[in-house]
Design an enzyme around this catalytic site. Sequence first.
Site, PDB file in Angstrom:
ATOM      1  N   ASN A  84       0.634  -1.264  -0.140  1.00 24.07           N
ATOM      2  CA  ASN A  84       0.071   0.034   0.142  1.00 24.07           C
ATOM      3  C   ASN A  84       0.963   1.362  -0.233  1.00 24.07           C
ATOM      4  O   ASN A  84       1.464   1.458   0.949  1.00 24.07           O
ATOM      5  CB  ASN A  84      -0.880  -0.257   1.467  1.00 24.07           C
ATOM      6  CG  ASN A  84      -1.835   1.173   1.412  1.00 24.07           C
ATOM      7  OD1 ASN A  84      -1.323   2.167   0.948  1.00 24.07           O
ATOM      8  ND2 ASN A  84      -3.152   0.804   1.758  1.00 24.07           N
ATOM      9  N   ARG A 116      -1.756   5.312  12.901  1.00 22.78           N
ATOM     10  CA  ARG A 116      -0.472   4.869  12.477  1.00 22.78           C
ATOM     11  C   ARG A 116       0.650   5.661  12.966  1.00 22.78           C
ATOM     12  O   ARG A 116       1.733   5.117  13.317  1.00 22.78           O
ATOM     13  CB  ARG A 116      -0.601   4.841  10.804  1.00 22.78           C
ATOM     14  CG  ARG A 116       0.867   4.500  10.053  1.00 22.78           C
ATOM     15  CD  ARG A 116       0.538   4.154   8.774  1.00 22.78           C
ATOM     16  NE  ARG A 116      -0.438   3.325   8.442  1.00 22.78           N
ATOM     17  CZ  ARG A 116      -1.891   3.465   7.903  1.00 22.78           C
ATOM     18  NH1 ARG A 116      -2.007   4.890   7.760  1.00 22.78           N
ATOM     19  NH2 ARG A 116      -2.678   2.491   7.888  1.00 22.78           N
ATOM     20  N   GLY A 143      -8.142   5.527   1.352  1.00 22.67           N
ATOM     21  CA  GLY A 143      -9.178   4.645   2.347  1.00 22.67           C
ATOM     22  C   GLY A 143     -10.329   5.367   2.834  1.00 22.67           C
ATOM     23  O   GLY A 143     -11.037   6.276   1.869  1.00 22.67           O
ATOM     24  N   TYR A 144     -10.664   5.257   3.962  1.00 20.96           N
ATOM     25  CA  TYR A 144     -11.851   5.982   4.579  1.00 20.96           C
ATOM     26  C   TYR A 144     -11.534   7.202   5.215  1.00 20.96           C
ATOM     27  O   TYR A 144     -12.486   7.871   5.926  1.00 20.96           O
ATOM     28  CB  TYR A 144     -12.395   4.791   5.652  1.00 20.96           C
ATOM     29  CG  TYR A 144     -12.731   3.660   4.979  1.00 20.96           C
ATOM     30  CD1 TYR A 144     -14.023   3.355   4.698  1.00 20.96           C
ATOM     31  CD2 TYR A 144     -11.672   2.478   5.212  1.00 20.96           C
ATOM     32  CE1 TYR A 144     -14.344   1.951   4.269  1.00 20.96           C
ATOM     33  CE2 TYR A 144     -11.904   1.269   4.820  1.00 20.96           C
ATOM     34  CZ  TYR A 144     -13.321   1.008   4.236  1.00 20.96           C
ATOM     35  OH  TYR A 144     -13.621  -0.176   3.953  1.00 20.96           O
ATOM     36  N   ASP A 145     -10.340   7.865   4.862  1.00 20.27           N
ATOM     37  CA  ASP A 145     -10.206   9.331   5.500  1.00 20.27           C
ATOM     38  C   ASP A 145     -11.117  10.155   5.086  1.00 20.27           C
ATOM     39  O   ASP A 145     -11.727  10.860   5.994  1.00 20.27           O
ATOM     40  CB  ASP A 145      -8.793   9.664   4.830  1.00 20.27           C
ATOM     41  CG  ASP A 145      -7.763   9.150   5.643  1.00 20.27           C
ATOM     42  OD1 ASP A 145      -7.982   8.371   6.863  1.00 20.27           O
ATOM     43  OD2 ASP A 145      -6.587   9.129   5.194  1.00 20.27           O
ATOM     44  N   LYS A 192       0.192   3.786   2.573  1.00 19.36           N
ATOM     45  CA  LYS A 192       0.943   3.390   4.045  1.00 19.36           C
ATOM     46  C   LYS A 192       2.317   3.844   4.040  1.00 19.36           C
ATOM     47  O   LYS A 192       3.061   4.268   5.001  1.00 19.36           O
ATOM     48  CB  LYS A 192       0.744   1.863   4.331  1.00 19.36           C
ATOM     49  CG  LYS A 192      -0.552   1.682   4.846  1.00 19.36           C
ATOM     50  CD  LYS A 192      -0.442   0.161   5.083  1.00 19.36           C
ATOM     51  CE  LYS A 192      -1.865  -0.640   5.450  1.00 19.36           C
ATOM     52  NZ  LYS A 192      -1.617  -1.984   5.765  1.00 19.36           N
ATOM     53  N   ASP A 242      -0.842  -3.824   9.990  1.00 19.16           N
ATOM     54  CA  ASP A 242      -2.439  -4.189   9.408  1.00 19.16           C
ATOM     55  C   ASP A 242      -3.325  -2.924  10.316  1.00 19.16           C
ATOM     56  O   ASP A 242      -3.247  -3.003  11.407  1.00 19.16           O
ATOM     57  CB  ASP A 242      -2.598  -5.612  10.010  1.00 19.16           C
ATOM     58  CG  ASP A 242      -3.735  -6.249   9.303  1.00 19.16           C
ATOM     59  OD1 ASP A 242      -3.443  -6.280   8.060  1.00 19.16           O
ATOM     60  OD2 ASP A 242      -4.927  -6.317   9.893  1.00 19.16           O
TER      61      ASP A 242
END
Length: 207
Positions: A11, A187, A159-161, A14, A74
């Site tokens: 990703n 994170r 993502g869901y941000d 990330k 993860d």
Amino acid sequence: MKMKLVFASSNAHKLREVKELLTESLSFDFELLSPKDVGFGGDIVENGETFEENSMIKAKTLFRFCGIPTLADDSGLCVDALGGAPGIHSARYAAAPGEGNSPDLENTALLLKNMRGKEIRSARFVCAVSFASEDLSFCVRAACEGEIIDERRGEGGFGYDPVFFVERFKKTLAEVSEEEKNSISHRGQAVRRAAALINAAFGNDKK
Ligand code: ITT
């Protein structure tokens, strides 16, 4: 000499966040390698039942493959009104069973649909960061609290941000700067904790 570290993730979002966080937190110079950089082309089966298990599976798989100390992440979104879903399935929420990851836009669309009419909007991002090396392995976990809003806001992050609203900034994580996101995110907290443990073990080669 720079210490080599592998980040066991495919990703790119990330990777970008983790690289920035490690640069701020590690007390020595390092080179961060991707699975591709070390010649790993395999698929890692994430068949654990928790964020911790899955992140350790990724870290150990890459460490066994190349022998270079490895970090893995993860993570996912746990929504109270949905019984903790999508949880460890966050990356493949909108995919059919057995398929791989689904696109961020499809995942957020499904989340918004499943949250329609729900009064309780609380949710948290969770991140488990694992480290695997010859002499040290550990897993740390952190969470970031927020609320699911009913539309997407902002262009940053991933993502869901865009649907995750944080009280501290009164904005979604897609509307704040990378530095602001890293300062409070799941994170950010987990990587800072992991870096402190790595510094204690490997930090004799200080900057
Ligand atoms: P790797 O396993 O290769 O690291 P992945 O994207 O498949 O990449 P995960 O299985 O850990 O990683 O799934 C994480 C998903 O959770 C990610 O795809 C997003 O949908 C969501 N997520 C995690 N952290 C997030 C963040 O900071 N902002 C928004 N969404 C996040």
